[in-house]
Design a protein around this motif. Sequence first.
Motif, PDB file in Angstrom:
ATOM      1  N   GLY A  86      -0.249  -6.031  -6.996  1.00 31.87           N
ATOM      2  CA  GLY A  86      -0.732  -6.317  -5.746  1.00 31.87           C
ATOM      3  C   GLY A  86      -0.315  -4.898  -5.051  1.00 31.87           C
ATOM      4  O   GLY A  86      -0.504  -4.783  -3.876  1.00 31.87           O
ATOM      5  N   VAL A  87      -0.120  -3.760  -5.949  1.00 33.00           N
ATOM      6  CA  VAL A  87       0.088  -2.482  -5.409  1.00 33.00           C
ATOM      7  C   VAL A  87      -1.154  -1.519  -5.331  1.00 33.00           C
ATOM      8  O   VAL A  87      -1.969  -1.615  -6.230  1.00 33.00           O
ATOM      9  CB  VAL A  87       1.194  -1.719  -5.974  1.00 33.00           C
ATOM     10  N   HIS A  88      -1.439  -1.063  -4.203  1.00 34.25           N
ATOM     11  CA  HIS A  88      -2.484  -0.373  -3.944  1.00 34.25           C
ATOM     12  C   HIS A  88      -2.417   1.217  -3.574  1.00 34.25           C
ATOM     13  O   HIS A  88      -1.344   1.364  -2.817  1.00 34.25           O
ATOM     14  CB  HIS A  88      -3.604  -0.661  -3.028  1.00 34.25           C
ATOM     15  N   LEU A  89      -2.948   2.219  -4.203  1.00 34.56           N
ATOM     16  CA  LEU A  89      -2.563   3.727  -4.065  1.00 34.56           C
ATOM     17  C   LEU A  89      -3.848   4.259  -3.177  1.00 34.56           C
ATOM     18  O   LEU A  89      -4.837   3.642  -3.343  1.00 34.56           O
ATOM     19  CB  LEU A  89      -2.612   4.286  -5.261  1.00 34.56           C
ATOM     20  N   ILE A  90      -3.400   4.931  -1.923  1.00 29.73           N
ATOM     21  CA  ILE A  90      -4.307   5.280  -1.229  1.00 29.73           C
ATOM     22  C   ILE A  90      -4.219   7.022  -0.940  1.00 29.73           C
ATOM     23  O   ILE A  90      -3.316   7.574  -0.800  1.00 29.73           O
ATOM     24  CB  ILE A  90      -4.259   4.912   0.179  1.00 29.73           C
ATOM     25  N   HIS A 136       0.985  -1.078  -0.106  1.00 28.69           N
ATOM     26  CA  HIS A 136       0.064  -0.025   0.014  1.00 28.69           C
ATOM     27  C   HIS A 136       0.709   1.194  -0.097  1.00 28.69           C
ATOM     28  O   HIS A 136       1.924   1.307   0.783  1.00 28.69           O
ATOM     29  CB  HIS A 136      -0.939  -0.067   1.390  1.00 28.69           C
ATOM     30  N   ILE A 137       0.570   2.139  -0.963  1.00 26.20           N
ATOM     31  CA  ILE A 137       1.243   3.423  -1.031  1.00 26.20           C
ATOM     32  C   ILE A 137       0.170   4.612  -0.727  1.00 26.20           C
ATOM     33  O   ILE A 137      -0.768   4.743  -1.438  1.00 26.20           O
ATOM     34  CB  ILE A 137       1.665   3.672  -2.508  1.00 26.20           C
ATOM     35  N   ALA A 138       0.553   5.311   0.274  1.00 20.54           N
ATOM     36  CA  ALA A 138      -0.125   6.366   0.623  1.00 20.54           C
ATOM     37  C   ALA A 138       0.345   7.678   0.178  1.00 20.54           C
ATOM     38  O   ALA A 138       1.540   8.157   0.047  1.00 20.54           O
ATOM     39  CB  ALA A 138      -0.091   6.652   2.214  1.00 20.54           C
ATOM     40  N   VAL A 139      -0.711   8.520  -0.598  1.00 19.30           N
ATOM     41  CA  VAL A 139      -0.274   9.776  -1.041  1.00 19.30           C
ATOM     42  C   VAL A 139      -0.814  10.931  -0.189  1.00 19.30           C
ATOM     43  O   VAL A 139      -2.134  10.893   0.113  1.00 19.30           O
ATOM     44  CB  VAL A 139      -0.951  10.000  -2.491  1.00 19.30           C
ATOM     45  N   PHE A 140       0.173  11.604   0.381  1.00 18.70           N
ATOM     46  CA  PHE A 140      -0.051  12.348   1.603  1.00 18.70           C
ATOM     47  C   PHE A 140       0.347  13.885   1.310  1.00 18.70           C
ATOM     48  O   PHE A 140       1.476  14.146   0.678  1.00 18.70           O
ATOM     49  CB  PHE A 140       0.796  12.049   2.682  1.00 18.70           C
ATOM     50  N   GLY A 141      -0.280  14.909   1.881  1.00 17.13           N
ATOM     51  CA  GLY A 141       0.336  16.421   1.812  1.00 17.13           C
ATOM     52  C   GLY A 141      -0.611  17.295   2.229  1.00 17.13           C
ATOM     53  O   GLY A 141      -1.769  16.941   2.674  1.00 17.13           O
ATOM     54  N   ALA A 177     -10.317   8.411   3.205  1.00 17.70           N
ATOM     55  CA  ALA A 177      -9.212   7.609   2.234  1.00 17.70           C
ATOM     56  C   ALA A 177      -9.806   6.947   1.441  1.00 17.70           C
ATOM     57  O   ALA A 177     -10.944   6.310   1.601  1.00 17.70           O
ATOM     58  CB  ALA A 177      -8.347   6.872   3.237  1.00 17.70           C
ATOM     59  N   GLY A 178      -9.394   7.017   0.203  1.00 16.09           N
ATOM     60  CA  GLY A 178      -9.744   6.083  -1.132  1.00 16.09           C
ATOM     61  C   GLY A 178      -8.728   5.306  -1.280  1.00 16.09           C
ATOM     62  O   GLY A 178      -7.363   5.686  -1.299  1.00 16.09           O
ATOM     63  N   GLN A 179      -8.875   4.120  -2.080  1.00 18.46           N
ATOM     64  CA  GLN A 179      -8.054   3.074  -2.460  1.00 18.46           C
ATOM     65  C   GLN A 179      -8.380   2.497  -3.704  1.00 18.46           C
ATOM     66  O   GLN A 179      -9.370   2.260  -3.919  1.00 18.46           O
ATOM     67  CB  GLN A 179      -8.037   2.052  -1.166  1.00 18.46           C
ATOM     68  N   ARG A 180      -7.091   2.499  -4.521  1.00 19.71           N
ATOM     69  CA  ARG A 180      -7.357   1.794  -5.816  1.00 19.71           C
ATOM     70  C   ARG A 180      -6.089   0.813  -6.104  1.00 19.71           C
ATOM     71  O   ARG A 180      -5.010   1.103  -5.724  1.00 19.71           O
ATOM     72  CB  ARG A 180      -7.612   2.830  -7.082  1.00 19.71           C
ATOM     73  N   SER A 181      -6.447   0.159  -7.113  1.00 12.93           N
ATOM     74  CA  SER A 181      -5.392  -0.826  -7.257  1.00 12.93           C
ATOM     75  C   SER A 181      -4.687  -0.451  -8.404  1.00 12.93           C
ATOM     76  O   SER A 181      -5.003  -0.014  -9.402  1.00 12.93           O
ATOM     77  CB  SER A 181      -5.892  -2.451  -7.737  1.00 12.93           C
ATOM     78  N   TRP A 182      -2.985  -0.505  -8.226  1.00 12.72           N
ATOM     79  CA  TRP A 182      -2.304  -0.084  -9.349  1.00 12.72           C
ATOM     80  C   TRP A 182      -1.893  -1.382 -10.004  1.00 12.72           C
ATOM     81  O   TRP A 182      -0.862  -1.828  -9.637  1.00 12.72           O
ATOM     82  CB  TRP A 182      -1.151   0.732  -8.826  1.00 12.72           C
ATOM     83  N   ARG A 183      -2.566  -1.579 -11.239  1.00 16.38           N
ATOM     84  CA  ARG A 183      -2.224  -2.941 -11.722  1.00 16.38           C
ATOM     85  C   ARG A 183      -1.301  -3.125 -12.566  1.00 16.38           C
ATOM     86  O   ARG A 183      -0.861  -4.243 -12.924  1.00 16.38           O
ATOM     87  CB  ARG A 183      -3.655  -3.441 -12.485  1.00 16.38           C
ATOM     88  N   GLU A 184      -0.312  -2.076 -12.792  1.00 21.52           N
ATOM     89  CA  GLU A 184       0.679  -2.221 -13.701  1.00 21.52           C
ATOM     90  C   GLU A 184       2.126  -2.637 -13.223  1.00 21.52           C
ATOM     91  O   GLU A 184       2.826  -2.573 -13.947  1.00 21.52           O
ATOM     92  CB  GLU A 184       0.842  -1.185 -14.816  1.00 21.52           C
TER      93      GLU A 184
END
Length: 448
Positions: free
Chosen positions: A120-124, A72-77, A108-115
């Motif tokens: 298995g990577v998800h952006l939050i 899981h990768i969180a985008v924060f700021g 918080a929203g979450q989506r799978s980064w499929r590439e």
Amino acid sequence: MPDLRDWWRRLRGHASADAPAAMTDAHPNQAAASLRALLDDGSIPTAIRSGLASDFARLESMLAKLERGEVHIAVFGRVSVGKSALANALLGSDAFAVGVLHGTTREAGQRSWREVAGNGVHLIDTPGIDELDGQAREQLAFEVAGVADLVVFVVDGDMTQRERDALATLARTHRPLLLALNKVDRYGEEECASLLVRLRERARGMVQEEDVVAISAEPAPLKRVHVDAGGNERTQMIERMPEIETLRARLTAILEREGRTLAALNASLFAGRVSDQVGARIAQARQDLAAKVIRQYCLAKAIAVALNPIPVADLLAAGALDAALVMHLGRVYGLPLTKTEAGNLIAVICAQLAALMGAIWGVHLVASALKGMSAGLSTLVTAGAQGALAWYATELVGRAAEKYLIAGKSWGELGPKRVVADIVASLDRDSILREARSEILARLRGVS
């Protein structure tokens, strides 16, 4: 706990193309085993487990994430720096709401980064910090970023003090951080380079220099003016593609090389924090229970001594109660004592107390003798004082025994003399004696 952020840096500095294959399963499996052991630990009291219910629920969620092989990768700021736009640019679709008003992202929203990295990577996408009337959203942002495996911290210029504080807070969670300078389409080349230098300076020790990058997640359209043959002007707005390749390349390299290891480290760090909380709460619960037990024995001993008109018999009864107290405390701390062990422990404690407080025990004996010679007639006169001394003595014995048990049946490097002396110095004798005498006299009047 070791600084796993430093460990992660060393890993990145020495990783080879073949290293991840060897580590892909080992670290997640070890972390999963650690989480299962904590979740299934039957020795954790129900009350403590209930008090940490949300943390245990998060542990279960992290275990499930590890078993699914997710990162899981969180985008924060800060508000409106372009977090959602960046997440959308990475995904290649408008999965997250983007607006011109402050606080567009309210949860918080979450989506799978499929590439990347085996799907298995998800952006939050997290709510913005430093938002008017958005304290709950700000807290949520910190919580999400605090359990994400990697955080992309987005800014759109030189960092404010609020942003520096937030970055430092995230750095203390020991998870990898990337710092993205967004909206660089607004800056000239020299200004952008200067900003990157300042950001790297401000983030030193928290973010590696190569992980401070410039991006433009949603560049402003280019305005072009066309003049036709008749001299008429026509304005055309040309949409521009996001410029995020530097960030994408850094993320991809990290995820492909250490993605699952990052997830394992994050889960282990969180499990460690929960384990520390469990330990602290158990220790506090034991100390609270021990304090109640000591007080109960203090009262019982004080009353027994005060009511017994035979001078030597009350001292013998007091010794028996002290032994029972020490054995009770052993059960409280999960370190049962035999009668012999309890007797030896009391002998050690009393030897130190006698050396420190011989005068007090002398008063105790005088009061006891006075009570015996008066055939009990002076009980109310002497019993309060004698019982108070008995209370105080038991308090000292109980506190010293507790220190011995907390150290795992050991006096430690200081030895019993120093431990007992420190306890004597830490207690307010006059206050304890006043409280004890008041309590004893109230009880004696109640039974007279």
